[in-house]
Design an enzyme around this catalytic site. Structure first.
Site, PDB file in Angstrom:
ATOM      1  CB  ALA A  67      12.339  -0.736   9.487  1.00  0.00           C
ATOM      2  N   GLY A 112       9.758  -4.150  12.702  1.00  0.00           N
ATOM      3  CA  GLY A 112      11.049  -3.876  13.732  1.00  0.00           C
ATOM      4  C   GLY A 112      10.518  -3.611  15.026  1.00  0.00           C
ATOM      5  CD  GLU A 115      12.150  -7.915  12.989  1.00  0.00           C
ATOM      6  OE1 GLU A 115      11.959  -6.691  12.649  1.00  0.00           O
ATOM      7  OE2 GLU A 115      12.827  -8.824  12.299  1.00  0.00           O
ATOM      8  CD  GLU A 135       9.120  -7.083   8.804  1.00  0.00           C
ATOM      9  OE1 GLU A 135       8.115  -8.000   8.956  1.00  0.00           O
ATOM     10  OE2 GLU A 135       9.782  -6.906   9.540  1.00  0.00           O
TER      11      GLU A 135
HETATM   12  N1  COA Z   1       7.722   3.947   8.457  1.00  0.00           N
HETATM   13  C1  COA Z   1       7.917   5.244   8.428  1.00  0.00           C
HETATM   14  N2  COA Z   1       6.881   5.920   8.677  1.00  0.00           N
HETATM   15  C2  COA Z   1       5.598   5.217   9.273  1.00  0.00           C
HETATM   16  C3  COA Z   1       5.876   4.155   9.498  1.00  0.00           C
HETATM   17  C4  COA Z   1       7.153   3.357   9.036  1.00  0.00           C
HETATM   18  N3  COA Z   1       7.210   2.101   9.406  1.00  0.00           N
HETATM   19  N4  COA Z   1       4.559   3.781   9.830  1.00  0.00           N
HETATM   20  C5  COA Z   1       3.857   4.771  10.001  1.00  0.00           C
HETATM   21  N5  COA Z   1       4.571   5.803   9.610  1.00  0.00           N
HETATM   22  C6  COA Z   1       4.177   7.206   9.470  1.00  0.00           C
HETATM   23  C7  COA Z   1       3.176   7.298   8.348  1.00  0.00           C
HETATM   24  O1  COA Z   1       3.640   7.444   6.943  1.00  0.00           O
HETATM   25  C8  COA Z   1       2.362   8.610   8.877  1.00  0.00           C
HETATM   26  O2  COA Z   1       3.190   9.805   8.461  1.00  0.00           O
HETATM   27  P1  COA Z   1       2.751  11.213   7.681  1.00  0.00           P
HETATM   28  O3  COA Z   1       1.805  11.578   8.691  1.00  0.00           O
HETATM   29  O4  COA Z   1       3.809  12.013   7.659  1.00  0.00           O
HETATM   30  O5  COA Z   1       2.020  10.698   6.586  1.00  0.00           O
HETATM   31  C9  COA Z   1       2.310   8.664  10.211  1.00  0.00           C
HETATM   32  O6  COA Z   1       3.540   7.773  10.578  1.00  0.00           O
HETATM   33  C10 COA Z   1       1.002   8.023  10.777  1.00  0.00           C
HETATM   34  O7  COA Z   1       0.654   6.692  10.222  1.00  0.00           O
HETATM   35  P2  COA Z   1      -0.482   6.395   9.174  1.00  0.00           P
HETATM   36  O8  COA Z   1      -0.339   5.328   8.442  1.00  0.00           O
HETATM   37  O9  COA Z   1      -1.175   7.683   8.832  1.00  0.00           O
HETATM   38  O10 COA Z   1      -1.437   5.769  10.552  1.00  0.00           O
HETATM   39  P3  COA Z   1      -2.652   4.791  10.474  1.00  0.00           P
HETATM   40  O11 COA Z   1      -3.524   4.787  11.875  1.00  0.00           O
HETATM   41  O12 COA Z   1      -3.502   5.256   9.238  1.00  0.00           O
HETATM   42  O13 COA Z   1      -2.153   3.399  10.168  1.00  0.00           O
HETATM   43  C11 COA Z   1      -0.419   1.613  10.556  1.00  0.00           C
HETATM   44  C12 COA Z   1      -1.253   2.713  11.151  1.00  0.00           C
HETATM   45  C13 COA Z   1       0.630   1.084  11.717  1.00  0.00           C
HETATM   46  C14 COA Z   1      -1.480   0.622   9.965  1.00  0.00           C
HETATM   47  C15 COA Z   1       0.481   2.018   9.322  1.00  0.00           C
HETATM   48  O14 COA Z   1       1.101   3.204   9.548  1.00  0.00           O
HETATM   49  C16 COA Z   1       1.231   1.160   8.747  1.00  0.00           C
HETATM   50  O15 COA Z   1       0.988   0.046   8.004  1.00  0.00           O
HETATM   51  N6  COA Z   1       2.696   1.529   9.065  1.00  0.00           N
HETATM   52  C17 COA Z   1       3.557   0.574   8.428  1.00  0.00           C
HETATM   53  C18 COA Z   1       3.973  -0.798   9.149  1.00  0.00           C
HETATM   54  C19 COA Z   1       5.023  -1.623   8.445  1.00  0.00           C
HETATM   55  O16 COA Z   1       4.877  -1.976   7.417  1.00  0.00           O
HETATM   56  N7  COA Z   1       5.952  -1.928   9.396  1.00  0.00           N
HETATM   57  C20 COA Z   1       7.193  -2.904   9.014  1.00  0.00           C
HETATM   58  C21 COA Z   1       8.100  -1.927   8.333  1.00  0.00           C
HETATM   59  S1  COA Z   1       9.499  -2.850   7.655  1.00  0.00           S
END
Ligand code: COA
Length: 262
Positions: A67, A112, A115, A135
């Site tokens: 999400a 999500g 999911e 989450e």
């Molecule tokens: N919601 C909003 N934005 C997200 C996102 C999410 N779930 N996951 C990634 N992004 C965005 C980042 O903020 C970043 O945006 P920016 O370039 O404007 O700063 C962009 O996507 C790239 O992500 P980044 O974190 O820089 O990539 P990474 O390779 O370093 O890490 C992940 C990848 C997937 C490990 C990391 O993005 C992450 O942990 N995301 C969240 C996962 C999560 O908790 N999901 C459950 C949500 S309820």
């Protein structure tokens, strides 16, 4: 809805390919994307020319990274519950589309994203995919069915571990757990899922596919006796179809069956 802002929707030879298209945000699901996916899967369900669907994410880094955390941040108790209910309605719609839906997972399928993948009937993951329910690290729990479907797919013990720790698993680990069906080389998930969908559409009777999906899914939330009654009813219905006559005749005549969906 005809044109989507956050999705690509293509139909190629009876297979719909739905692509979440926000690669700069790792295809994170904002509210607009949930609404568009709901529209897209309503179309998948209702369009008789579509025999199966593939759900995937744009780019090779993510299927869907969860999400949209920027939106989650602004939620309160009431709006949070409403968001979960909208996401859950989407996953139910996908599950009940009446035709096979296959997730093609390249890269991250988190929160999500995991999911959505679990709401598909089958999952193909690239070897570099990572799946998880992180989450807990945000102070919440899965809200689009993860706490229920993960336990059904991999068992209570492993689901509890993944949801309490927020840990990610690799594609091979996910396959060993039964969380994905097939693992393919990086960059090949979409093509493999489309090929699988095409094979199902091209060779299997659609009424039997629909009934099989219903028996397995709906039966899982019933008692054994209720599930068996559902199975017998669906089995009986299929025995009255032209496709059952054709399938059994083709076997006995040692030829390939030609199913018509009647
Ligand atoms: N919601 C909003 N934005 C997200 C996102 C999410 N779930 N996951 C990634 N992004 C965005 C980042 O903020 C970043 O945006 P920016 O370039 O404007 O700063 C962009 O996507 C790239 O992500 P980044 O974190 O820089 O990539 P990474 O390779 O370093 O890490 C992940 C990848 C997937 C490990 C990391 O993005 C992450 O942990 N995301 C969240 C996962 C999560 O908790 N999901 C459950 C949500 S309820």
């Amino acid at each position: 809805m005809s044109a989507y802002e956050n999705l690509l929707f293509e139909i190629d030879d009876r297979v719909a390919v739905v692509t979440v298209n926000r690669p700069q945000k790792l295809n994170a699901l904002n509210a607009a994307t949930i609404a568009e996916l709901t529209d897209a899967f309503t179309r998948v369900r209702d369009d008789a020319s579509i025999g199966a669907a593939v759900l995937t994410g744009a780019g090779d880094k993510a299927f869907v990274a969860g999400a949209d955390i920027a939106e989650i941040r602004g939620l309160d108790a009431a709006s949070g519950r409403a968001l979960a209910e909208r996401g859950q309605a989407l996953t139910r719609l996908m599950e009940r589309a009446g035709k096979p839906v296959i997730a093609a997972i390249g890269g991250y399928a988190l929160g999500g994203g995991c999911e959505l993948a679990m709401a598909c009937h089958l999952r193909v993951a690239a070897r570099n995919a990572r799946l998880g329910q992180p989450e807990v690290n945000l102070g919440i729990i899965p809200g689009y069915g993860g706490s229920q479907r993960l336990a059904r797919l991999v068992g209570e013990g492993k689901a509890m571990e993944l949801i309490l720790t927020g840990a990610m698993v690799t594609a091979d680990e996910a396959a060993a757990l039964g969380l994905v069906n097939r693992v393919v080389e990086p960059g090949e998930a979409r093509a493999a899922a489309v090929a699988w969908a095409r094979e199902l559409v091209g060779t299997k009777p659609p009424l039997a596919l629909r009934a099989a999906i219903e028996a397995v899914h709906e039966g899982l939330s019933m008692s054994l006796d209720e599930g068996l009654a559902l199975e017998a009813r669906l089995f009986g219905t299929l025995c009255g179809t032209e496709d059952m006559r054709e399938g059994t005749a083709a076997f006995l005549e040692k030829r390939a069956a030609k199913f018509t969906g009647r």
